[in-house]
Each structure stands twice: as C-alpha cells, then as structure tokens.
Design an enzyme around this catalytic site. Structure first.
Site, PDB file in Angstrom:
ATOM      1  N   ALA A  36       0.839  -1.204   0.000  1.00  0.00           N
ATOM      2  CA  ALA A  36       0.000   0.000   0.000  1.00  0.00           C
ATOM      3  C   ALA A  36       0.877   1.259   0.000  1.00  0.00           C
ATOM      4  O   ALA A  36       0.557   2.248  -0.663  1.00  0.00           O
ATOM      5  CB  ALA A  36      -0.931  -0.010   1.211  1.00  0.00           C
ATOM      6  N   HIS A  37       2.000   1.228   0.735  1.00  0.00           N
ATOM      7  CA  HIS A  37       2.912   2.388   0.712  1.00  0.00           C
ATOM      8  C   HIS A  37       3.512   2.545  -0.688  1.00  0.00           C
ATOM      9  O   HIS A  37       3.631   3.656  -1.209  1.00  0.00           O
ATOM     10  CB  HIS A  37       4.078   2.187   1.685  1.00  0.00           C
ATOM     11  CG  HIS A  37       3.700   2.180   3.127  1.00  0.00           C
ATOM     12  ND1 HIS A  37       3.760   1.050   3.898  1.00  0.00           N
ATOM     13  CD2 HIS A  37       3.277   3.176   3.945  1.00  0.00           C
ATOM     14  CE1 HIS A  37       3.398   1.343   5.136  1.00  0.00           C
ATOM     15  NE2 HIS A  37       3.087   2.623   5.187  1.00  0.00           N
ATOM     16  N   GLN A  61       3.299  11.403  17.878  1.00  0.00           N
ATOM     17  CA  GLN A  61       1.919  10.981  17.600  1.00  0.00           C
ATOM     18  C   GLN A  61       1.544   9.688  18.317  1.00  0.00           C
ATOM     19  O   GLN A  61       0.455   9.159  18.110  1.00  0.00           O
ATOM     20  CB  GLN A  61       1.697  10.869  16.093  1.00  0.00           C
ATOM     21  CG  GLN A  61       2.412   9.717  15.400  1.00  0.00           C
ATOM     22  CD  GLN A  61       2.303   9.807  13.891  1.00  0.00           C
ATOM     23  OE1 GLN A  61       2.929  10.643  13.273  1.00  0.00           O
ATOM     24  NE2 GLN A  61       1.499   8.946  13.290  1.00  0.00           N
ATOM     25  N   LYS A 151      -6.860   4.881   3.619  1.00  0.00           N
ATOM     26  CA  LYS A 151      -7.152   3.990   4.749  1.00  0.00           C
ATOM     27  C   LYS A 151      -7.208   4.806   6.046  1.00  0.00           C
ATOM     28  O   LYS A 151      -8.080   4.620   6.875  1.00  0.00           O
ATOM     29  CB  LYS A 151      -6.096   2.888   4.867  1.00  0.00           C
ATOM     30  CG  LYS A 151      -6.618   1.745   5.675  1.00  0.00           C
ATOM     31  CD  LYS A 151      -5.721   1.113   6.690  1.00  0.00           C
ATOM     32  CE  LYS A 151      -4.575   1.799   7.194  1.00  0.00           C
ATOM     33  NZ  LYS A 151      -4.212   1.524   8.569  1.00  0.00           N
ATOM     34  N   VAL A 178      -5.411  -0.192  -0.280  1.00  0.00           N
ATOM     35  CA  VAL A 178      -4.973  -1.459  -0.880  1.00  0.00           C
ATOM     36  C   VAL A 178      -5.349  -2.557   0.104  1.00  0.00           C
ATOM     37  O   VAL A 178      -5.113  -2.432   1.308  1.00  0.00           O
ATOM     38  CB  VAL A 178      -3.448  -1.455  -1.152  1.00  0.00           C
ATOM     39  CG1 VAL A 178      -3.020  -2.762  -1.810  1.00  0.00           C
ATOM     40  CG2 VAL A 178      -3.075  -0.266  -2.030  1.00  0.00           C
ATOM     41  N   MET A 186      -4.597  -3.222   4.025  1.00  0.00           N
ATOM     42  CA  MET A 186      -3.185  -3.405   4.390  1.00  0.00           C
ATOM     43  C   MET A 186      -2.763  -2.352   5.400  1.00  0.00           C
ATOM     44  O   MET A 186      -3.106  -1.179   5.264  1.00  0.00           O
ATOM     45  CB  MET A 186      -2.309  -3.296   3.148  1.00  0.00           C
ATOM     46  CG  MET A 186      -2.356  -4.526   2.304  1.00  0.00           C
ATOM     47  SD  MET A 186      -1.059  -4.475   1.064  1.00  0.00           S
ATOM     48  CE  MET A 186      -1.564  -5.890   0.103  1.00  0.00           C
ATOM     49  N   ARG A 189       0.188  -2.533  11.095  1.00  0.00           N
ATOM     50  CA  ARG A 189      -0.275  -3.150  12.348  1.00  0.00           C
ATOM     51  C   ARG A 189      -0.876  -4.539  12.132  1.00  0.00           C
ATOM     52  O   ARG A 189      -1.137  -5.244  13.105  1.00  0.00           O
ATOM     53  CB  ARG A 189      -1.275  -2.233  13.051  1.00  0.00           C
ATOM     54  CG  ARG A 189      -0.606  -0.986  13.599  1.00  0.00           C
ATOM     55  CD  ARG A 189      -1.434  -0.291  14.649  1.00  0.00           C
ATOM     56  NE  ARG A 189      -0.624   0.653  15.415  1.00  0.00           N
ATOM     57  CZ  ARG A 189      -0.381   1.912  15.049  1.00  0.00           C
ATOM     58  NH1 ARG A 189      -0.886   2.387  13.938  1.00  0.00           N
ATOM     59  NH2 ARG A 189       0.375   2.706  15.794  1.00  0.00           N
TER      60      ARG A 189
HETATM   61  O1  PAF Z   1       0.403   7.788   8.189  1.00  0.00           O
HETATM   62  C1  PAF Z   1       1.521   7.760   8.717  1.00  0.00           C
HETATM   63  O2  PAF Z   1       2.330   6.846   8.495  1.00  0.00           O
HETATM   64  C2  PAF Z   1       1.925   8.886   9.664  1.00  0.00           C
HETATM   65  O3  PAF Z   1       0.849   9.306  10.431  1.00  0.00           O
HETATM   66  C3  PAF Z   1       2.582  10.071   8.944  1.00  0.00           C
HETATM   67  C4  PAF Z   1       1.629  10.760   7.999  1.00  0.00           C
HETATM   68  C5  PAF Z   1       3.801   9.587   8.183  1.00  0.00           C
HETATM   69  C6  PAF Z   1       3.043  11.109   9.972  1.00  0.00           C
HETATM   70  O4  PAF Z   1       3.966  10.581  10.861  1.00  0.00           O
END
Ligand code: PAF
Length: 280
Positions: A36-37, A61, A151, A178, A186, A189
């Site tokens: 997906a990335h 975060q 997602k 995806v 996907m 986690r």
């Molecule tokens: O979606 C993510 O992987 C994260 O929240 C992001 C946007 C890279 C910020 O750290």
C-alpha cells in the site's frame, strides 16, 4: 535512489531539482513499508517529476501506552523496496533532527474540531502529533504534491483541512486503500493480528460494506446501521471502538441530506487496533 538523514543535504539535492524546473512529490511514512505504501509512491510518480519518501517513526503521535517502541523498524528492506520502484530520494531523519529542542518544546499544529473525535478520542494527542510532524516535513521537503492513503481517512481529512486553513502550497493527493484478498486493509499493524484471529479480521471491512450497501439502498436511520454493525463485529469476536456514518469532509455525524457520506470504523483485535472505511 539517494538517502539522506540530514535535512540540509536533502534541501541541497532538492534545490538542484527545482533549478531544473522539476516538480517534487512527497510520501511521508513511518516505514515498515508494504504494497500500500509502494502504491502511494507510484501514485506520486504519476503526478510529479521526482519523489521523496520519508521514514520517521514520529514519537509525538504515539500515546504513552502505545507501541512506539514496538513499531517495526525495517529500514534496510524499506530502502530496497523503494529503490526497486524507482523512488528518487529517501529522507530518514533521527529524532534529534526533527525535534532539536525536544518534543515538549516543539511548536504544535492543531486542527481543533476534527482531532479529538473518532480515532482522536481513543488516541488523545495523536493527530496533533501527526499535523505537527507533517507541517515540519512539508517545510523541509517543500513538495508540490503530497500523497496520503485513504485507509487513514481521518488523517487525510485533517491534513486536507490543515493545508487549506494554513494556505500551504501543497496539493494533497488521495491514494486508494490497498486490500488483502479477503478485504482486510493493508496496514503495518496487521502483523500484530494473531493467526487465530486472522481469518475473521476482515469483519470490519465486511460490516463497512454492509453498512454502505444499506445506505445506498436508501436507509437513513444511521444509528440503527451503526448499532447493527457493532453487533456484527462483536459476534465475530472483536471489540468495536467506533463505527459511524459521517460527512466525508467535516467528519461530523451524517444527517439525512448529507451528500458526501463515508462510513468509518475501528475495532480491537487481541494485539492490534484496526481501522478502515468505505466511501458511500
Ligand atoms: O500515516 C503515517 O504513516 C503517519 O501518520 C505520517 C503521515 C507519516 C506522519 O507521521
């Protein structure tokens, strides 16, 4: 692909790119990259001349009880995957580079009305950490366009709002979800889903699709749809976090004549909290 840990080196490389009149696309990630990335990077490649991907596991975060330490760090494999699809630049800063004055001293960016609901209700401070780091990354990379996956619908809606509110000169592009063959979205986690739970872990997606179908067929008693979907999730052995029918832009609860409806859900498995959504 060129990799940089220091923003000064990245900035010099990108200054040259701009002198050549090329556009810069950006895909921020926390690594542990999966298909997906890579699809987000490929989408960025169709919009811009060069693409920068960042990998930074942003402690700001993560809540106190969350999995910052457990978050998988797979830089070598990630870097090979990005190289194999022709990503141009990888930016993988350390904490000190992103938060030189320490996290407590960091200036924050907050999108108030949308950050404390849904995922924000069970993860206090999470979206403040996201919007703050994304603002910093935008400042360092100065992309023409940035791609975020659908997602993480709430994240995408919040970042879209932030860019609009702060007049950031970045075009936000949405990447499709995806999915695995059985519909599970996907996610990094997913590695925390137990083997016993995995065959049922697509229940969130099944309930979202069921709810979307009800709405498409004309049902407007959204609270009934939400309650039934939560029961389906419980029956499959999972704990629902939230399941809501929302306005796709403001994320406020949908009302009878809301046009842009999205159904958002989150549920707990034994080892993971999964999120997913379906646009109606
Ligand atoms: O979606 C993510 O992987 C994260 O929240 C992001 C946007 C890279 C910020 O750290």
């Amino acid at each position: 692909m060129q990799s940089f840990c220091h923003s000064s080196n990245l900035k010099s490389a990108l200054a040259q790119v701009r002198v050549e009149g090329k556009t810069v696309g950006f895909v921020p990630t926390m690594g542990n990259l999966h298909d997906a990335h890579l699809a987000l990077v490929q989408l960025a490649q169709t919009h811009c001349d060069v693409v920068v991907t960042s990998i930074f596991v942003n402690r700001l975060q993560f809540g106190l009880n969350e999995d910052w330490d457990k978050y998988p760090r797979t830089l070598q494999q990630d870097s090979e995957k990005l190289r194999s699809i022709g990503c141009d630049y990888l930016f993988c800063p350390e904490d000190q580079e992103m938060y030189p004055n320490g996290m407590d001293e960091q200036t924050r960016v907050i999108v108030p009305s949308m950050s404390d609901i849904l995922c924000g209700a069970s993860r206090p401070g999470h979206f403040e950490g996201v919007t703050t780091v994304v603002t910093k990354l935008f400042g360092l990379v100065q992309p023409d366009a940035a791609v975020f996956g659908t997602k993480d619908y709430q994240q995408l809606a919040i970042i879209t709002r932030m860019v609009e509110d702060l007049c950031m000169p970045v075009k936000i592009i949405r990447g499709d979800i995806v999915r695995e063959n059985d519909g599970l979205a996907m996610s990094s986690r997913n590695t925390f889903i137990t083997a016993e739970e995995r065959p049922r872990a697509n229940q969130l997606n099944r309930s979202l699709n069921w709810a979307a179908e009800q709405i498409r067929e004309g049902k407007r008693e959204y609270s009934e749809v939400e309650a039934t979907a939560k029961m389906q999730i419980e029956k499959a052995g999972f704990k629902p976090d939230y399941f809501v029918v929302c306005d796709g832009q403001s994320l406020a609860p949908a009302v009878h004549d809301t046009e842009n409806v999205v159904v958002l859900g989150a549920m707990y498995t034994q080892g993971a909290r999964l999120i997913d959504n379906v646009v109606v």
